[in-house]
Scaffold this motif. Structure first.
Motif, mmCIF file in Angstrom:
data_model
loop_
_atom_site.group_PDB
_atom_site.id
_atom_site.type_symbol
_atom_site.label_atom_id
_atom_site.label_comp_id
_atom_site.label_asym_id
_atom_site.label_seq_id
_atom_site.Cartn_x
_atom_site.Cartn_y
_atom_site.Cartn_z
ATOM 1 N N GLY A 68 94.067 4.843 131.877
ATOM 2 C CA GLY A 68 94.040 5.911 130.881
ATOM 3 C C GLY A 68 93.142 5.576 129.708
ATOM 4 O O GLY A 68 92.375 6.431 129.232
ATOM 5 N N LEU A 69 93.206 4.327 129.223
ATOM 6 C CA LEU A 69 92.353 3.931 128.101
ATOM 7 C C LEU A 69 90.887 3.886 128.510
ATOM 8 O O LEU A 69 90.001 4.201 127.701
ATOM 9 C CB LEU A 69 92.793 2.575 127.562
ATOM 10 C CG LEU A 69 94.087 2.569 126.750
ATOM 11 C CD1 LEU A 69 94.507 1.148 126.408
ATOM 12 C CD2 LEU A 69 93.925 3.388 125.468
ATOM 13 N N SER A 70 90.608 3.516 129.746
ATOM 14 C CA SER A 70 89.220 3.514 130.221
ATOM 15 C C SER A 70 88.672 4.934 130.287
ATOM 16 O O SER A 70 87.500 5.180 129.960
ATOM 17 C CB SER A 70 89.133 2.840 131.594
ATOM 18 O OG SER A 70 89.522 1.480 131.519
ATOM 19 N N LEU A 71 89.507 5.884 130.711
ATOM 20 C CA LEU A 71 89.100 7.291 130.674
ATOM 21 C C LEU A 71 88.842 7.745 129.241
ATOM 22 O O LEU A 71 87.850 8.423 128.957
ATOM 23 C CB LEU A 71 90.184 8.155 131.311
ATOM 24 C CG LEU A 71 90.226 8.209 132.832
ATOM 25 C CD1 LEU A 71 91.524 8.850 133.311
ATOM 26 C CD2 LEU A 71 89.025 8.984 133.377
ATOM 27 N N LEU A 72 89.738 7.349 128.340
ATOM 28 C CA LEU A 72 89.571 7.717 126.934
ATOM 29 C C LEU A 72 88.298 7.109 126.356
ATOM 30 O O LEU A 72 87.623 7.736 125.527
ATOM 31 C CB LEU A 72 90.788 7.268 126.138
ATOM 32 C CG LEU A 72 90.807 7.618 124.643
ATOM 33 C CD1 LEU A 72 90.756 9.123 124.433
ATOM 34 C CD2 LEU A 72 92.050 7.015 123.977
ATOM 35 N N SER A 73 87.943 5.904 126.805
ATOM 36 C CA SER A 73 86.731 5.263 126.285
ATOM 37 C C SER A 73 85.484 6.031 126.682
ATOM 38 O O SER A 73 84.501 6.074 125.930
ATOM 39 C CB SER A 73 86.649 3.813 126.780
ATOM 40 O OG SER A 73 86.308 3.749 128.154
ATOM 41 N N LEU A 315 85.105 7.615 138.310
ATOM 42 C CA LEU A 315 85.248 8.626 139.352
ATOM 43 C C LEU A 315 86.116 9.792 138.880
ATOM 44 O O LEU A 315 85.750 10.959 139.061
ATOM 45 C CB LEU A 315 85.863 7.987 140.605
ATOM 46 C CG LEU A 315 84.951 7.049 141.410
ATOM 47 C CD1 LEU A 315 85.769 6.306 142.470
ATOM 48 C CD2 LEU A 315 83.821 7.824 142.073
ATOM 49 N N VAL A 316 87.259 9.473 138.285
ATOM 50 C CA VAL A 316 88.164 10.524 137.821
ATOM 51 C C VAL A 316 87.489 11.363 136.739
ATOM 52 O O VAL A 316 87.609 12.601 136.720
ATOM 53 C CB VAL A 316 89.479 9.913 137.303
ATOM 54 C CG1 VAL A 316 90.353 10.969 136.633
ATOM 55 C CG2 VAL A 316 90.242 9.253 138.449
#
Length: 329
Positions: A68-73, A315-316
């Motif tokens: 989740g934090l990687s997506l937020l980054s 990817l997501v």
């Protein structure tokens, strides 16, 4: 590597170093091969120990939080690019720019490592792109080049949080000085000369024999773009910290040490262009930095789990951006 060459080009003549001949294939390729070789040797030496490691339920939850934090980054990096564009006098449409960034981010894994930048440059000059008005070619090019440049300078500054380090901490602060107005323009000019023809591979780029001039930059230090991209690097580190906590190694080293090591490894993966997405380079630098302080088997597990987490996030994010574009149509 290209950022390092550009930084050297921006130095005054009395600080310039002699240019050494490049090996066949370029330094980037050799750094990548050495990094992969080092990583494979470490996996061969500690593979059995890694197989003995296991995650409990809490560890898996940490990895999900890291995803989740990687997506937020990625969203934070897109917003940082928007701040860079606004600093250059352009008017981004924020939601469209975030979608564009997430959609093009997967192209960094293509051979050459510039196709995500090429696509963004083309979209910034597209009337249907993420800007309220089409960006002039020099400004679009400056924005595409400034984004990784400021991110690298911000990340290297975090390395200094780990102390003096025999002078290495001070050395990592030097790129911040090159962002002063006196040096930023020649630095961008040097980057442009190295990248303009490669980034002009898109049909939207104007044909020209010489690279276009960098536009007049706003006066003063680029504090706001730099701080926005510093925030991106810190959120990115949050995803890595979750991988550290998943293997219960957060007590093995101060968090400033983890942050400095991550920032150095992430910057190396950014500026060495041989491997797509910094694959192998990030892991090798992390092992070299922390191998004497942390057992290598769990450290390898952290590096590999983080690579899986950030790749899944890429990817997501790309799938979500494309789905959002279809729904908006």
């Amino acid at each position: 590597m290209k950022l390092l060459k550009a930084w050297r080009s921006a130095l005054p003549p009395w600080l310039s170093l002699p240019t050494l001949p490049s090996p066949p294939g370029g330094l980037g390729l050799w750094f990548t091969l050495l990094s992969f070789g080092f990583l494979l040797a470490a996996l061969a030496s500690h593979g059995r120990q890694m197989l003995q490691l296991s995650l409990d339920g809490q560890g898996w939850l940490w990895l999900v939080l890291g995803l989740g934090l990687s997506l937020l980054s990625l969203v934070a990096n897109a917003l940082g690019l928007a701040v860079v564009l606004a600093w250059l006098g352009l008017q981004p449409r924020w939601a469209a720019l975030v979608r564009m960034y997430l959609d093009t981010n997967l192209r960094k894994f293509l051979p050459g490592g510039i196709w995500h930048l090429t696509t963004r440059l083309a979209l910034l000059r597209d009337p249907a792109g993420p800007l309220r008005a089409v960006a002039p070619w020099p400004q679009a090019l400056a924005a595409v080049l400034l984004d990784p440049l400021l991110a690298a300078a911000a990340a290297l500054a975090l390395v200094a949080l780990d102390g003096w380090q025999a002078g290495f901490g001070l050395l990592c602060l030097l790129p911040l000085g090159l962002l002063l107005p006196r040096w930023l323009r020649p630095l961008l000019t040097a980057l442009e000369r190295r990248q303009a023809r490669r980034l002009a591979a898109s049909p939207q780029s104007p044909p020209q024999e010489e690279p276009p001039p960098i536009p007049s930059l706003p006066g003063g230090y680029p504090w706001l773009p730099l701080l926005s991209l510093l925030g991106f690097v810190l959120v990115r580190f949050g995803g890595f910290a979750c991988c550290v906590a998943a293997f219960d190694l957060q007590g093995s080293l101060d968090w400033t040490g983890w942050l400095a090591s991550f920032a150095l490894a992430w910057t190396a993966g950014l500026v060495v262009p041989g491997a797509p997405g910094g694959l192998g380079v990030f892991e090798a630098v992390l092992l070299l930095r922390l191998g004497s302080q942390i057992p290598e088997a769990p450290l390898l597990a952290i590096a590999i789990s983080y690579r899986v987490v950030v790749t899944l996030a890429d990817l997501v994010a790309a799938l979500t951006a494309r789905l959002d574009q279809r729904l908006s149509r």
